[in-house]
Design an enzyme around this catalytic site. Structure first.
Site, PDB file in Angstrom:
ATOM      1  N   SER A 320       0.874  -1.197  -0.146  1.00  0.00           N
ATOM      2  CA  SER A 320       0.146  -0.048   0.037  1.00  0.00           C
ATOM      3  C   SER A 320       0.726   1.237  -0.077  1.00  0.00           C
ATOM      4  O   SER A 320       0.411   2.317  -0.765  1.00  0.00           O
ATOM      5  CB  SER A 320      -1.015   0.067   1.098  1.00  0.00           C
ATOM      6  N   TRP A 323       2.303   1.482  -3.272  1.00  0.00           N
ATOM      7  CA  TRP A 323       1.286   1.982  -4.334  1.00  0.00           C
ATOM      8  C   TRP A 323       1.328   3.579  -4.312  1.00  0.00           C
ATOM      9  O   TRP A 323       0.797   4.222  -5.433  1.00  0.00           O
ATOM     10  CB  TRP A 323      -0.119   1.443  -4.002  1.00  0.00           C
ATOM     11  N   HIS A 324       1.264   4.187  -3.327  1.00  0.00           N
ATOM     12  CA  HIS A 324       1.278   5.734  -2.903  1.00  0.00           C
ATOM     13  C   HIS A 324       2.561   6.202  -3.631  1.00  0.00           C
ATOM     14  O   HIS A 324       2.130   7.488  -4.291  1.00  0.00           O
ATOM     15  CB  HIS A 324       1.111   6.041  -1.654  1.00  0.00           C
ATOM     16  N   GLY A 325       3.726   5.714  -3.835  1.00  0.00           N
ATOM     17  CA  GLY A 325       4.771   6.339  -4.367  1.00  0.00           C
ATOM     18  C   GLY A 325       5.944   5.675  -4.443  1.00  0.00           C
ATOM     19  O   GLY A 325       6.131   4.805  -3.728  1.00  0.00           O
ATOM     20  N   PHE A 472      -0.431  10.472  -7.510  1.00  0.00           N
ATOM     21  CA  PHE A 472      -0.527   8.777  -7.456  1.00  0.00           C
ATOM     22  C   PHE A 472      -1.059   8.236  -8.527  1.00  0.00           C
ATOM     23  O   PHE A 472      -1.197   6.982  -8.397  1.00  0.00           O
ATOM     24  CB  PHE A 472      -0.877   8.520  -6.185  1.00  0.00           C
TER      25      PHE A 472
END
Length: 472
Positions: A320, A323-325, A472
Site C-alpha cells: 500500500s 502504491w502511493h509512491g 499517485f
C-alpha cells in the site's frame, strides 16, 4: 486540469453539463467519454494514447477470458491482462526508482552506473491500474458478466470525475449503472451541492493549511523548534485529509449529477480509536480493494498461524505504501502502519479499549501524524531530521511568525469543528440524501452557488492550489 481550477469551474464543467443534459439518453455515455478523454489529454496529451490503447487491448483480453473453454485458457488470459496493467504501472511509476537504487548499489560496489532516461509519471496511473484489475479479476471470478461494448468499458476506466484520484470504483459497483441509469433533477441538485461542499473543503481549509505546512517544511530542520515542527506536521495532517476528502466529495458529486452512485471514501478518520479503525475510515475504497484483492487471496484471517496473519498484514501495507509512491519513505510509511496494525492484533486494541475513547483518539492521531512525516518528505534523512525537531524539547522560541500561528490556529479550529462530534452532526445535515421540498432545494442551490463563486474568487487571488493525490 483540476476540479478547483478556473478552467474547470467556468469552462469545462458548464459546457459539459449543458451538452450532457441536452444529449439524448442513448448518447449520454458517449458525451461523458468524449469529455473524459479531453479532460485527461489536457494534463497528459501523450500518455492518453497509451492509456486508450492498453484499455482497448484489455477489453478484448477480458472478453476472450470470459469465453475461454478451459480453466487453463482463462488463467493464461487473466495473467496477460494483469501483466499488461501491472506492467504499465511498473514501468511508468517504478522504473526510475528501480534504476536509481540499482545505480546506487553499483556505484557503492565500484561499478559504473546504468544509463537511463527518466520516465515521466502519468497522472492517476495508480488509480487507473486498480480499476482495470477489478474488471479482469471480477470477470475471472465469474462475479459479473463482462461489458458488451468497448465504449462502456472505456467509460468505466476513464470517467473524468474519479479517474485521476479516486474513489477507486470497482466494476461490480457500477456495472449496472454503465448500462442503464437515471439522473433526476434531485440527483443534479444534490450532486452539485456535494461538489460545492468538496470545493469548500479544498479551497477554504486544505489550501490554507497546505500553504502554512509548506512554509514550515521549507525551514531548516536542524534549527526548527519542536512547537513549530509539530504545528507543521498537524497542518499537513489537516491538509491531506481536507484535500483528498474534498476531491472525493467533488468526484462523488459529479458522478451523482450524471446518475452514478460512487462509493464513499472517508468517514471522519481523525476520530478513529485505533489504527485499524483509522483504516476503516481513511481512503475506504483503497482499504476495501487491498482487503478483497490482496489480503484475502493471501489467506486473510483464515491462515493457520499468527505469524502468517501478521506477515500478510504487513505485506499488504508495505505494498500500500509503495502504491502511493516510488520512494523508500512511502514504503516506510506503509510498514509503519502495518506495524501498528499488527500491534492492534497483539494487544493495542485491548489496551485502547480500556483507556477510554478520548485517550484512544489522541494516541491514534499521534501515530498517524508521525506517519505523515514520512509521507510528506522525500528522503529518510529529511524525515529523521524533522522527527528529531518534533521531539527536540529544548524550549526554544518558536520560529513561526505570530501571523502563521494565528492563521493555523483558526484553520485547525475549523478543522476540529468539522471532525468533532458537533461538527460531524452539522456535516451530516449538509450532506442530504433527498430534497424534501422546493424551499429546501432553493436553499441547497443558493448555498452551492455561493460557495462556487466564493471559491473561484479565492482561487483566482491566492494561486496556491495543488492536489496531493494527483501524483499517485
Amino acid at each position: 486540469m483540476v476540479f478547483s481550477s478556473i478552467i474547470f469551474l467556468f469552462y469545462f464543467l458548464p459546457v459539459f453539463l449543458v451538452v450532457y443534459t441536452l444529449a439524448p439518453e442513448r448518447w449520454k455515455n458517449a458525451v461523458i467519454l468524449t469529455f473524459s478523454v479531453f479532460f485527461y489529454a489536457w494534463g497528459a496529451p501523450v500518455f492518453v494514447f497509451v492509456l486508450l490503447a492498453s484499455t482497448i487491448i484489455d477489453f478484448y483480453l477480458v472478453r476472450s477470458l470470459h469465453r475461454a473453454a478451459t480453466n487453463r485458457g482463462r488463467k493464461v488470459r487473466l495473467l496477460l491482462s494483469l501483466s499488461l496493467n501491472l506492467g504499465l504501472l511498473a514501468y511508468f511509476k517504478y522504473a526510475n526508482f528501480f534504476v536509481e537504487n540499482l545505480n546506487a548499489a553499483l556505484l557503492s560496489a565500484g561499478v559504473d552506473a546504468v544509463g537511463w532516461t527518466a520516465v515521466a509519471l502519468p497522472i492517476g496511473i495508480s488509480f487507473y491500474t486498480f480499476q482495470t484489475l477489478t474488471y479482469s479479476i471480477d470477470v475471472y471470478r465469474r462475479q459479473l458478466e463482462p461489458l458488451d461494448r468497448l465504449a462502456d468499458y472505456l467509460l468505466f476506466i476513464m470517467s473524468f470525475p474519479q479517474m485521476i484520484a479516486g474513489p477507486i470504483v470497482r466494476f461490480r459497483e457500477v456495472a449496472a449503472q454503465l448500462r442503464e441509469r437515471q439522473s433526476t433533477y434531485e440527483d443534479k441538485l444534490l450532486g452539485f451541492h456535494r461538489f460545492c461542499l468538496g470545493l469548500a473543503k479544498k479551497v477554504f481549509i486544505a489550501n490554507v493549511l497546505g500553504a502554512k505546512a509548506d512554509e514550515i517544511y521549507a525551514l531548516d530542520f536542524t534549527t526548527l523548534d519542536a512547537p513549530t515542527a509539530w504545528l507543521g506536521a498537524v497542518a499537513y495532517a489537516g491538509q491531506i485529509y481536507f484535500d483528498f476528502a474534498g476531491y472525493s466529495d467533488m468526484a462523488i458529486g459529479l458522478g451523482r449529477m450524471m446518475g452514478f452512485r460512487f462509493p464513499e471514501n472517508f468517514n471522519s478518520p481523525y476520530v478513529a480509536t485505533s489504527i485499524s479503525d483509522f483504516w476503516r475510515r481513511w481512503h475506504i475504497t483503497l482499504g476495501r480493494w487491498m482487503r478483497d484483492y490482496l489480503y484475502i487471496p493471501l489467506g486473510g484471517n483464515r491462515v493457520g498461524s499468527r505469524f502468517r496473519l501478521y506477515f500478510n498484514l504487513w505485506v499488504v501495507f508495505l505494498l500500500s505504501g509503495l502504491w502511493h509512491g516510488a520512494s523508500w519513505n512511502f514504503v516506510i510509511w506503509g510498514a509503519f502502519h502495518g506495524f501498528f496494525l499488527v500491534l492492534d492484533r497483539l494487544f493495542l486494541l485491548r489496551w485502547l479499549g480500556k483507556v477510554g475513547r478520548l485517550p484512544a483518539v489522541i494516541f491514534t492521531c499521534f501515530v498517524v501524524i508521525i506517519g505523515w512525516v514520512f509521507f510528506r518528505l522525500e528522503t529518510l534523512g529529511e524525515a529523521t531530521e524533522y522527527l528529531s525537531a518534533m521531539f527536540r524539547w529544548d524550549f526554544a522560541l518558536p520560529v513561526a511568525s505570530p501571523k502563521l500561528w494565528l492563521t493555523l490556529a483558526v484553520s485547525l479550529l475549523a478543522s476540529w469543528g468539522v471532525l468533532s462530534a458537533p461538527g460531524r452532526w452539522v456535516e451530516a445535515r449538509l450532506y442530504p440524501t433527498a430534497v424534501s421540498s422546493t424551499g429546501t432545494a432553493v436553499v441547497y442551490l443558493t448555498l452551492g452557488l455561493l460557495v462556487y463563486l466564493l471559491s473561484a474568487a479565492v482561487i483566482t487571488s491566492q494561486g496556491f492550489n495543488p492536489f496531493i493525490y494527483f501524483r499517485f
